[in-house]
Design a protein around this motif. Structure first.
Motif, PDB file in Angstrom:
ATOM      1  N   LEU A  54     -28.637  72.908  59.517  1.00 53.73           N
ATOM      2  CA  LEU A  54     -29.278  73.429  58.695  1.00 53.73           C
ATOM      3  C   LEU A  54     -29.997  74.641  59.086  1.00 53.73           C
ATOM      4  CD1 LEU A  54     -30.106  70.613  56.233  1.00 53.73           C
ATOM      5  CD2 LEU A  54     -28.429  72.089  55.659  1.00 53.73           C
ATOM      6  N   ASP A  55     -30.790  74.431  60.217  1.00 56.41           N
ATOM      7  CA  ASP A  55     -31.596  75.624  60.607  1.00 56.41           C
ATOM      8  C   ASP A  55     -30.858  76.729  61.036  1.00 56.41           C
ATOM      9  OD1 ASP A  55     -34.011  74.144  60.311  1.00 56.41           O
ATOM     10  OD2 ASP A  55     -34.095  73.283  62.315  1.00 56.41           O
ATOM     11  N   VAL A  56     -29.507  76.195  61.810  1.00 57.02           N
ATOM     12  CA  VAL A  56     -28.642  77.210  62.478  1.00 57.02           C
ATOM     13  C   VAL A  56     -28.191  78.147  60.968  1.00 57.02           C
ATOM     14  CG1 VAL A  56     -26.236  77.699  63.411  1.00 57.02           C
ATOM     15  CG2 VAL A  56     -27.989  76.143  64.326  1.00 57.02           C
ATOM     16  N   ILE A  57     -27.716  77.454  60.273  1.00 49.65           N
ATOM     17  CA  ILE A  57     -27.277  78.138  58.855  1.00 49.65           C
ATOM     18  C   ILE A  57     -28.233  79.022  58.249  1.00 49.65           C
ATOM     19  CG2 ILE A  57     -26.586  77.936  56.438  1.00 49.65           C
ATOM     20  CD1 ILE A  57     -24.906  75.256  57.476  1.00 49.65           C
ATOM     21  N   ASP A  58     -29.508  78.642  58.043  1.00 47.83           N
ATOM     22  CA  ASP A  58     -30.543  79.396  57.523  1.00 47.83           C
ATOM     23  C   ASP A  58     -30.767  80.452  58.669  1.00 47.83           C
ATOM     24  OD1 ASP A  58     -33.041  79.325  55.844  1.00 47.83           O
ATOM     25  OD2 ASP A  58     -33.875  79.526  57.791  1.00 47.83           O
ATOM     26  N   TRP A  59     -30.729  80.466  59.826  1.00 50.65           N
ATOM     27  CA  TRP A  59     -30.818  81.629  60.892  1.00 50.65           C
ATOM     28  C   TRP A  59     -29.835  82.353  60.200  1.00 50.65           C
ATOM     29  CZ3 TRP A  59     -27.735  84.361  63.943  1.00 50.65           C
ATOM     30  CH2 TRP A  59     -28.585  85.195  64.939  1.00 50.65           C
ATOM     31  N   ALA A  60     -28.486  82.036  60.343  1.00 49.11           N
ATOM     32  CA  ALA A  60     -27.336  82.989  60.122  1.00 49.11           C
ATOM     33  C   ALA A  60     -27.534  83.796  58.698  1.00 49.11           C
ATOM     34  CB  ALA A  60     -26.115  82.403  59.647  1.00 49.11           C
ATOM     35  N   MET A  61     -28.241  83.032  57.684  1.00 51.90           N
ATOM     36  CA  MET A  61     -28.258  83.711  56.416  1.00 51.90           C
ATOM     37  C   MET A  61     -29.361  84.540  56.300  1.00 51.90           C
ATOM     38  SD  MET A  61     -27.161  80.956  53.611  1.00 51.90           S
ATOM     39  CE  MET A  61     -28.419  79.856  54.164  1.00 51.90           C
ATOM     40  N   HIS A  62     -30.568  84.249  56.742  1.00 49.67           N
ATOM     41  CA  HIS A  62     -31.836  85.036  56.493  1.00 49.67           C
ATOM     42  C   HIS A  62     -32.508  85.859  57.766  1.00 49.67           C
ATOM     43  CE1 HIS A  62     -32.193  81.370  53.762  1.00 49.67           C
ATOM     44  NE2 HIS A  62     -32.110  82.419  53.019  1.00 49.67           N
ATOM     45  N   VAL A  63     -31.975  85.489  58.912  1.00 54.13           N
ATOM     46  CA  VAL A  63     -32.235  86.399  60.067  1.00 54.13           C
ATOM     47  C   VAL A  63     -30.900  87.252  60.252  1.00 54.13           C
ATOM     48  CG1 VAL A  63     -32.819  86.510  62.516  1.00 54.13           C
ATOM     49  CG2 VAL A  63     -33.695  84.679  61.100  1.00 54.13           C
ATOM     50  N   ALA A  64     -29.887  86.731  60.512  1.00 53.19           N
ATOM     51  CA  ALA A  64     -28.739  87.596  60.705  1.00 53.19           C
ATOM     52  C   ALA A  64     -28.340  88.427  59.373  1.00 53.19           C
ATOM     53  CB  ALA A  64     -27.457  86.895  61.312  1.00 53.19           C
ATOM     54  N   ILE A  66     -26.246  87.545  56.927  1.00 55.23           N
ATOM     55  CA  ILE A  66     -24.839  87.238  56.309  1.00 55.23           C
ATOM     56  C   ILE A  66     -24.923  85.972  55.102  1.00 55.23           C
ATOM     57  CG2 ILE A  66     -22.696  86.412  56.895  1.00 55.23           C
ATOM     58  CD1 ILE A  66     -23.148  86.915  60.011  1.00 55.23           C
ATOM     59  N   PRO A  67     -24.526  86.823  53.986  1.00 56.49           N
ATOM     60  CA  PRO A  67     -24.595  85.878  52.875  1.00 56.49           C
ATOM     61  C   PRO A  67     -23.515  84.790  52.959  1.00 56.49           C
ATOM     62  CG  PRO A  67     -23.325  87.951  52.382  1.00 56.49           C
ATOM     63  CD  PRO A  67     -23.983  88.216  53.753  1.00 56.49           C
ATOM     64  N   PRO A  68     -23.831  83.601  52.204  1.00 57.53           N
ATOM     65  CA  PRO A  68     -23.081  82.271  52.509  1.00 57.53           C
ATOM     66  C   PRO A  68     -21.629  82.736  52.105  1.00 57.53           C
ATOM     67  CG  PRO A  68     -24.614  81.973  50.718  1.00 57.53           C
ATOM     68  CD  PRO A  68     -24.949  83.249  51.575  1.00 57.53           C
ATOM     69  N   SER A  69     -21.376  83.697  51.060  1.00 53.03           N
ATOM     70  CA  SER A  69     -19.969  83.812  50.667  1.00 53.03           C
ATOM     71  C   SER A  69     -19.115  84.416  51.908  1.00 53.03           C
ATOM     72  CB  SER A  69     -19.999  84.799  49.438  1.00 53.03           C
ATOM     73  OG  SER A  69     -20.540  85.947  49.957  1.00 53.03           O
ATOM     74  N   ARG A  70     -19.862  84.854  52.861  1.00 51.50           N
ATOM     75  CA  ARG A  70     -19.005  85.377  54.222  1.00 51.50           C
ATOM     76  C   ARG A  70     -19.162  84.594  55.318  1.00 51.50           C
ATOM     77  NH1 ARG A  70     -17.338  90.404  52.136  1.00 51.50           N
ATOM     78  NH2 ARG A  70     -16.676  90.962  54.254  1.00 51.50           N
ATOM     79  N   ILE A  71     -19.322  83.256  55.073  1.00 50.14           N
ATOM     80  CA  ILE A  71     -19.683  82.755  56.298  1.00 50.14           C
ATOM     81  C   ILE A  71     -18.788  81.433  56.136  1.00 50.14           C
ATOM     82  CG2 ILE A  71     -21.407  80.694  57.469  1.00 50.14           C
ATOM     83  CD1 ILE A  71     -23.586  82.528  56.523  1.00 50.14           C
ATOM     84  N   LEU A  72     -18.034  81.239  57.113  1.00 54.04           N
ATOM     85  CA  LEU A  72     -17.282  80.044  57.405  1.00 54.04           C
ATOM     86  C   LEU A  72     -17.631  78.738  58.264  1.00 54.04           C
ATOM     87  CD1 LEU A  72     -14.040  78.734  56.926  1.00 54.04           C
ATOM     88  CD2 LEU A  72     -13.460  80.030  59.078  1.00 54.04           C
ATOM     89  N   ILE A  73     -17.686  77.686  57.706  1.00 62.12           N
ATOM     90  CA  ILE A  73     -17.888  76.416  58.470  1.00 62.12           C
ATOM     91  C   ILE A  73     -16.675  76.037  59.280  1.00 62.12           C
ATOM     92  CG2 ILE A  73     -19.117  74.419  58.305  1.00 62.12           C
ATOM     93  CD1 ILE A  73     -21.030  76.569  57.638  1.00 62.12           C
ATOM     94  N   PHE A  74     -16.592  76.118  60.640  1.00 62.67           N
ATOM     95  CA  PHE A  74     -15.529  75.474  61.250  1.00 62.67           C
ATOM     96  C   PHE A  74     -15.993  74.340  62.154  1.00 62.67           C
ATOM     97  CE2 PHE A  74     -11.533  76.107  63.273  1.00 62.67           C
ATOM     98  CZ  PHE A  74     -11.780  75.206  64.576  1.00 62.67           C
ATOM     99  N   ALA A  75     -15.224  73.213  62.202  1.00 61.34           N
ATOM    100  CA  ALA A  75     -15.535  72.108  62.666  1.00 61.34           C
ATOM    101  C   ALA A  75     -14.465  71.253  63.509  1.00 61.34           C
ATOM    102  CB  ALA A  75     -16.555  71.203  62.078  1.00 61.34           C
ATOM    103  N   GLN A  76     -14.550  70.502  64.447  1.00 60.70           N
ATOM    104  CA  GLN A  76     -13.672  69.883  64.993  1.00 60.70           C
ATOM    105  C   GLN A  76     -14.383  68.646  65.382  1.00 60.70           C
ATOM    106  OE1 GLN A  76     -12.802  69.988  69.162  1.00 60.70           O
ATOM    107  NE2 GLN A  76     -11.052  69.072  69.174  1.00 60.70           N
TER     108      GLN A  76
END
Length: 269
Positions: A54-64, A66-76
């Motif tokens: 959640l902290d990483v996502i918060d950084w991506a949205m509010h520091v970098a 990038i709005p959530p509509s343009r973020i893809l969550i990828f996991a393996q």
């Protein structure tokens, strides 16, 4: 505007890289070490990994920015449990936070089911013999600290999106020869996702519907898409790819591009 890919994998070193497909100036990959691995301190736990993600996502949205509509969550693998839990957590917020999509590679239903099916090198069972003794297996489950109930989280994620009429995209990819996490885990997750996307739940003829509508790709495997008014749930089962080799297959890049193109059709032009 840039697109971001948050990657949660079985990795011990952070990576920021350009995607080889599409315009490399438009996409970036952000990964991070699990607690207790690489350069991250502490010890891994379900609660701790959730907080970190959640902290990483918060950084991506509010520091970098990038709005959530343009973020893809990828996991393996293990990362799929974290990503499903995070996606569910944010979809249940008011207002909900919904990403461009989620791609899961070799996911598992939950930890208890995973340990009950795990075999060393695909041949030597560890816990599975105890599944024949329900009372013993139930006792052993008491020692599982982190449950990672992905099947429940993915169902809650779907129900929240359908209730809120939020647009979503989910892709599940697995190889039939994966002996670390058997591919039937993906089949079960797909069923739970589809079942939760309907108001009445799936009827007994779901498997027949899959047979009628899935695309048989022969030696390459098969694909199946379930569409609702709000989203797309896609299952891709490959014949080969093992647990990690699959990560280098074009099907992975294609899945990522498919999600981004749904947001912006001109993305790869």
């Amino acid at each position: 505007m840039e697109l971001g890919e948050l990657s949660l994998r079985d990795t011990e070193s952070p990576t920021i890289a350009h995607c080889p497909a599409g315009d490399p100036a438009k996409i970036h990959v952000l990964t991070f070490d699990y607690r207790g691995f690489g350069k991250s301190t502490g010890s891994p736990s379900e609660t701790g990994l959730m907080m970190d993600a959640l902290d990483v996502i918060d950084w991506a949205m509010h520091v970098a920015g990038i709005p959530p509509s343009r973020i893809l969550i990828f996991a393996q693998s293990m990362g799929t449990a974290v990503s499903i839990a995070v996606s569910k957590h944010l979809a249940l917020q008011d207002p909900p936070v919904i990403f461009a999509g989620t791609v899961l590679v070799a996911p598992f239903v939950d930890v208890a089911t995973l340990v009950s099916t795990y075999r060393v090198a695909g041949t030597i069972p560890i816990i599975s013999p105890f599944t024949r003794l329900p009372l013993v297996f139930k006792y052993l489950q008491r020692f599982i600290r982190d449950k990672w109930l992905s099947k429940d989280s993915i169902a809650q994620y779907m129900r929240a999106n359908e209730f809120n009429e939020e647009k979503y995209r989910l892709t599940i990819i697995h190889a039939e020869d994966d002996y670390d996490i058997p591919w039937h885990h993906s089949q079960l997750l797909f069923w739970h996702a589809v079942n939760a996307s309907t108001s009445t739940g799936m009827s007994y003829d779901f498997e027949q519907k899959k047979l009628d509508s899935k695309a048989d790709l022969g030696a390459a495997g098969s694909t199946m898409e379930w569409r609702t008014d709000n989203g797309v749930i896609r299952e891709e089962i490959l014949k080969t790819g093992l647990h990690d080799v699959i990560m280098g297959y074009p099907v992975i890049t294609m899945a990522v591009m498919r999600h981004f193109e749904a947001v912006d059709p001109s993305f790869t032009s």
